[in-house]
Design a protein around this motif. Structure first.
Motif, PDB file in Angstrom:
ATOM      1  N   ALA A 289       0.741  -1.212   0.065  1.00 26.32           N
ATOM      2  CA  ALA A 289       0.062   0.026   0.087  1.00 26.32           C
ATOM      3  C   ALA A 289       1.016   1.298  -0.058  1.00 26.32           C
ATOM      4  N   THR A 290       1.939   1.049   0.442  1.00 25.88           N
ATOM      5  CA  THR A 290       2.987   2.298   0.796  1.00 25.88           C
ATOM      6  C   THR A 290       3.989   2.372  -0.516  1.00 25.88           C
ATOM      7  N   ASP A 291       3.871   1.679  -1.299  1.00 23.74           N
ATOM      8  CA  ASP A 291       4.863   1.521  -2.427  1.00 23.74           C
ATOM      9  C   ASP A 291       6.432   1.263  -1.848  1.00 23.74           C
ATOM     10  N   ALA A 292       6.509   0.515  -0.966  1.00 22.03           N
ATOM     11  CA  ALA A 292       7.655   0.354  -0.044  1.00 22.03           C
ATOM     12  C   ALA A 292       8.772  -0.299  -0.878  1.00 22.03           C
ATOM     13  N   THR A 293       8.579  -0.784  -2.193  1.00 24.47           N
ATOM     14  CA  THR A 293       9.975  -1.261  -2.938  1.00 24.47           C
ATOM     15  C   THR A 293      10.471  -0.091  -3.579  1.00 24.47           C
ATOM     16  N   THR A 294       9.649   1.185  -3.841  1.00 27.29           N
ATOM     17  CA  THR A 294      10.659   2.057  -4.422  1.00 27.29           C
ATOM     18  C   THR A 294      10.426   3.362  -3.546  1.00 27.29           C
ATOM     19  N   ALA A 295       9.993   3.406  -2.301  1.00 22.63           N
ATOM     20  CA  ALA A 295      10.012   4.453  -1.370  1.00 22.63           C
ATOM     21  C   ALA A 295      11.490   3.982  -0.568  1.00 22.63           C
ATOM     22  N   ALA A 296      11.646   4.939   0.071  1.00 22.98           N
ATOM     23  CA  ALA A 296      13.177   4.775   0.772  1.00 22.98           C
ATOM     24  C   ALA A 296      13.358   5.543   2.099  1.00 22.98           C
ATOM     25  N   PRO A 297      12.450   5.131   3.106  1.00 24.83           N
ATOM     26  CA  PRO A 297      12.428   5.785   4.340  1.00 24.83           C
ATOM     27  C   PRO A 297      13.646   4.953   4.948  1.00 24.83           C
TER      28      PRO A 297
END
Length: 414
Positions: A289-297
């Motif tokens: 849901a949070t596009d974690a594969t492309t987001a980088a926190p």
């Protein structure tokens, strides 16, 4: 390129031919035996038949696109029942998954050609799941070929050190709804597919309570074994042996809009109780849901937020949900800082404690800024802001979060 062994070429002209013939009969210096040229015919080393393999590859693509199991099986060597069964199964998978944008291009052989003429080659493969993938996946996968009479046949697909899509590795059970697709392999494939479909459907409202704007399109892959999970992700064998699940790009390329999958380790997740397995799926769906594969926190924020969502409405005591974190604090004392990237490596010795510590850090943020504040922090960090900048959007500093988190750990440990 494959080296080729041929006969020597004799470049002679006029009298030099006579000299060459005389030389064949002379005695070698210091030898009791005359030198004799080896004029026997040499057998050429086997070579990869790239042209024929490229044609067979296109025949396989046509069979898969049509979902024609018989046509696919006929591309296996005569009498090779295992290869026939595999290719037929892959055609069934292509039909049941409704694969689109399917293509494969022969690239080149990988490694040496075996003495029996068989070889391995790389294929540039593309595929997409109708109704779920905005863009097709694209990966270089391995295929295995062998001579078959006057032609070339396919003996195996996938394996090696490249990504091996689950649907290439054997017959799958497929279950779907308009917003969820589950594919599972192995002896219990049908049961696994049904079970994970139910878990995903239960997890969707869990995620939407915190992220109400999410429109799910979830694909879950349950490979037949932990080894097949490693193959699906194109990683070294044993990398995910002890990991319950992971969310990753289907083709290893975490690009915006690229196809994303939740990969489940059936052995580890199968050992969990019902609530534990459900938390795992809710956690992974939060990543989707949070596009974690492309987001980088920061990893602690990414993983802690996913656990915050998954555990939000779970009725379990903190001594259970943070039991390993509490044990680590009692053993080693309160950490000086939040978990770092190395703490989330799949080979880390206290990986579960790192996840729980990250979750407690997100609980601390929510306690100070509210749940909406935590979501705001996460979205800012996922959008490229540093964690310090993201915390600043809700009036918090990193030092304040760290201090509150450490105080909470001290209370829990005592």
């Amino acid at each position: 390129m494959t080296s080729r062994t041929g006969r020597p070429r004799w470049w002679v002209a006029g009298p030099s031919l006579l000299v060459a013939l005389v030389a064949l009969a002379v005695w070698r210096v210091g030898s009791d035996e005359p030198y004799r040229a080896d004029l026997s015919p040499r057998t050429a080393a086997p070579t990869a038949r790239a042209g024929a393999a490229a044609s067979v590859t296109q025949e396989l693509v046509r069979a898969l696109a049509a979902g024609d199991a018989d046509a696919a099986a006929d591309l296996a060597p005569a009498g090779d029942d295992r290869a026939r069964a595999l290719l037929g199964a892959v055609a069934h998978n292509a039909r049941d998954l409704r694969l689109t944008d399917l293509s494969a291009r022969y690239v080149d052989e990988v490694g040496a050609v075996s003495s029996d003429g068989s070889w391995t080659a790389a294929l540039d493969l593309t595929w997409a799941l109708d109704g779920f993938d905005q863009q097709p996946a694209r990966a270089e996968v391995l295929a295995h070929f062998a001579p078959d009479g006057q032609g070339v046949a396919v003996t195996d697909l996938g394996g090696g050190d490249r990504i091996s899509p689950t649907w290439l590795r054997g017959r799958l059970a497929v279950r779907r709804t308009p917003d969820v697709l589950v594919m599972a392999g192995g002896d219990q494939a049908s049961r696994e597919a049904r079970g994970y479909l139910q878990r995903v459907r239960r997890a969707i409202p869990v995620v939407r309570r915190v992220l109400p704007g999410w429109r799910p399109a979830v694909v879950v892959e349950v490979p037949a074994s932990p080894l097949e999970l490693d193959h699906a992700l194109g990683v070294a064998e044993g990398t995910y042996t002890d990991i319950a699940a992971v969310t990753a790009a289907a083709d290893g390329d975490p690009r915006a809009g690229g196809p994303v999958r939740v990969f489940v380790n059936p052995v580890v997740t199968g050992r969990l109780r019902g609530a534990g397995a459900q938390v795992v799926i809710s956690h992974e769906l939060t990543h989707v849901a949070t596009d974690a594969t492309t987001a980088a926190p920061d990893p602690w924020l990414q993983e802690g937020f996913a656990d915050y969502v998954a555990l939000r409405d779970v009725d379990l005591p903190v001594t259970t949900t943070a039991g390993r974190a509490i044990a680590s604090v009692r053993r080693d004392g309160v950490p000086d800082g939040l978990p770092g990237p190395a703490d989330f490596d799949t080979s880390a010795t206290d990986l579960e404690a790192a996840y729980e510590l990250a979750w407690l850090a997100c609980v601390e943020i929510a306690a100070e800024a509210g749940e909406r504040g935590l979501v705001r922090v996460y979205r800012a960090a996922a959008g490229g802001a540093s964690t310090t900048q993201a915390l600043g959007t809700v009036g918090l500093t990193r030092a304040e979060v760290l201090r509150g988190w450490q105080e909470s750990l001290s209370r829990l440990a005592s």
